[in-house]
Design a protein around this motif. Structure first.
Motif, short mmCIF file in Angstrom:
data_model
loop_
_atom_site.label_atom_id
_atom_site.label_comp_id
_atom_site.label_asym_id
_atom_site.label_seq_id
_atom_site.Cartn_x
_atom_site.Cartn_y
_atom_site.Cartn_z
N LEU A 194 -7.62 0.19 -5.56
CA LEU A 194 -6.60 0.84 -6.17
C LEU A 194 -6.55 2.40 -6.23
CD1 LEU A 194 -6.95 -1.28 -9.53
CD2 LEU A 194 -5.38 -1.52 -7.75
N PRO A 195 -5.95 2.76 -5.30
CA PRO A 195 -5.74 4.33 -5.13
C PRO A 195 -4.68 4.84 -5.79
CG PRO A 195 -4.82 3.13 -3.08
CD PRO A 195 -5.57 2.03 -4.01
N ALA A 196 -4.47 5.91 -6.21
CA ALA A 196 -3.26 6.60 -6.74
C ALA A 196 -2.07 6.39 -5.76
CB ALA A 196 -3.45 8.23 -6.97
N ALA A 197 -0.91 6.31 -6.43
CA ALA A 197 0.32 5.99 -5.79
C ALA A 197 1.27 7.33 -5.69
CB ALA A 197 1.03 4.85 -6.26
N GLY A 198 0.61 8.43 -5.86
CA GLY A 198 1.61 9.72 -5.95
C GLY A 198 1.81 10.27 -7.07
N THR A 199 1.79 9.55 -8.27
CA THR A 199 1.88 10.19 -9.70
C THR A 199 0.50 10.05 -10.44
OG1 THR A 199 2.52 8.02 -10.72
CG2 THR A 199 4.21 9.49 -9.63
N ASP A 200 0.53 10.76 -11.53
CA ASP A 200 -0.94 10.80 -12.46
C ASP A 200 -0.79 9.42 -13.30
OD1 ASP A 200 1.08 11.11 -14.22
OD2 ASP A 200 0.31 13.01 -15.05
N ASP A 201 -0.20 8.67 -13.08
CA ASP A 201 -0.11 7.52 -13.90
C ASP A 201 0.14 6.02 -13.24
OD1 ASP A 201 2.74 7.86 -13.61
OD2 ASP A 201 3.00 7.34 -15.86
N SER A 202 0.15 6.16 -11.76
CA SER A 202 0.50 5.07 -10.96
C SER A 202 -0.82 4.82 -9.85
CB SER A 202 1.62 4.97 -10.30
OG SER A 202 1.64 6.34 -9.24
N VAL A 203 -0.97 3.40 -9.57
CA VAL A 203 -1.78 3.21 -8.76
C VAL A 203 -1.29 1.95 -7.82
CG1 VAL A 203 -4.29 3.70 -9.90
CG2 VAL A 203 -3.16 1.44 -10.03
N VAL A 204 -1.82 1.62 -6.86
CA VAL A 204 -1.06 0.54 -6.06
C VAL A 204 -2.47 -0.14 -5.37
CG1 VAL A 204 -1.15 2.12 -3.95
CG2 VAL A 204 0.31 0.03 -4.02
N PRO A 205 -2.34 -1.52 -5.35
CA PRO A 205 -3.41 -2.37 -4.96
C PRO A 205 -3.22 -2.51 -3.60
CG PRO A 205 -1.81 -3.77 -6.21
CD PRO A 205 -1.54 -2.31 -6.17
N VAL A 206 -4.46 -2.28 -2.63
CA VAL A 206 -4.35 -2.07 -1.26
C VAL A 206 -5.49 -3.02 -0.81
CG1 VAL A 206 -4.33 -0.89 0.86
CG2 VAL A 206 -3.17 0.11 -1.26
N PRO A 207 -5.63 -3.97 -0.01
CA PRO A 207 -6.82 -4.63 0.62
C PRO A 207 -7.63 -3.20 1.63
CG PRO A 207 -4.92 -5.86 1.14
CD PRO A 207 -4.39 -4.56 0.64
N PHE A 208 -8.94 -3.15 1.18
CA PHE A 208 -9.62 -2.27 1.87
C PHE A 208 -9.38 -1.96 3.37
CE2 PHE A 208 -13.68 -0.73 4.08
CZ PHE A 208 -13.70 0.54 3.40
N GLU A 209 -9.04 -2.93 4.24
CA GLU A 209 -8.93 -2.85 5.60
C GLU A 209 -7.53 -2.10 5.79
OE1 GLU A 209 -11.19 -2.93 7.96
OE2 GLU A 209 -12.71 -3.79 6.53
N GLN A 210 -6.50 -2.32 4.89
CA GLN A 210 -5.35 -1.76 4.85
C GLN A 210 -5.19 -0.39 4.48
OE1 GLN A 210 -2.26 -3.79 2.93
NE2 GLN A 210 -0.56 -2.71 3.95
N LEU A 211 -6.18 0.04 3.31
CA LEU A 211 -6.30 1.54 3.04
C LEU A 211 -6.73 2.04 4.49
CD1 LEU A 211 -6.95 3.67 1.03
CD2 LEU A 211 -9.11 2.86 0.65
N ILE A 212 -7.79 1.76 5.22
CA ILE A 212 -8.14 2.51 6.38
C ILE A 212 -6.99 2.65 7.40
CG2 ILE A 212 -9.72 2.42 8.48
CD1 ILE A 212 -11.71 0.41 6.38
#
Length: 111
Positions: free
Chosen positions: A81-99
Motif C-alpha cells: 500500500l504505497p502513497a497515492a499522491g496525497t497525504d491521506d491516500s494509498v493504493v493497493p498494488v501487487p508487489f510485482e506491479q509496484l516494481i
C-alpha cells in the motif's frame, strides 16, 4: 504500508520504498547507488525531485531520471500500500506491479 522516502546519494535524489515496519538504511542505499554520502532529503528537494510533498510521495508518475530503489523486505507481501499522491491516500498494488510501475530496482536498503 510502503513508505516512499527521498534520500540524496552524493547530492542526487533517490526514491526509496520500504515497508512500514522498516527504516531506510544509509549504508544499504550507498551500496546500491555507489554513493559515499547518503542523507535524508529536505522537503524542497523532495518536491523538486518527485513533484510530491513530504508525506504524499507516490512511487508512480515520477521523473524518468529519478532512481527508485525498492527494499527486498516488501517481497514478503503479495500486495503493498504505497502513497497515492496525497497525504491521506494509498493504493493497493501487487508487489510485482509496484516494481513494474515504478521502474524500481529491488535491493537491500532497510534495517
Amino acid at each position: 504500508i510502503a513508505k516512499s522516502i527521498v534520500f540524496t546519494a552524493d547530492g542526487t535524489p533517490v526514491l526509496v520504498v520500504v515497508a512500514g515496519d522498516r527504516r531506510g538504511d544509509g549504508a544499504g542505499i550507498a551500496t546500491a547507488t555507489g554513493a559515499t554520502r547518503v542523507k535524508l532529503a529536505d522537503p524542497a528537494v523532495v518536491l523538486a525531485a518527485t513533484g510530491y510533498t513530504v508525506g504524499s510521495v507516490s512511487p508512480f508518475d515520477l521523473p524518468a531520471d529519478l532512481t527508485v530503489l525498492i527494499d527486498e523486505s516488501l517481497a514478503r507481501f503479495e500486495t503493498v500500500l504505497p502513497a497515492a499522491g496525497t497525504d491521506d491516500s494509498v493504493v493497493p498494488v501487487p508487489f510485482e506491479q509496484l516494481i513494474a510501475l515504478s521502474g524500481g530496482r529491488v535491493t537491500s536498503i532497510s534495517r
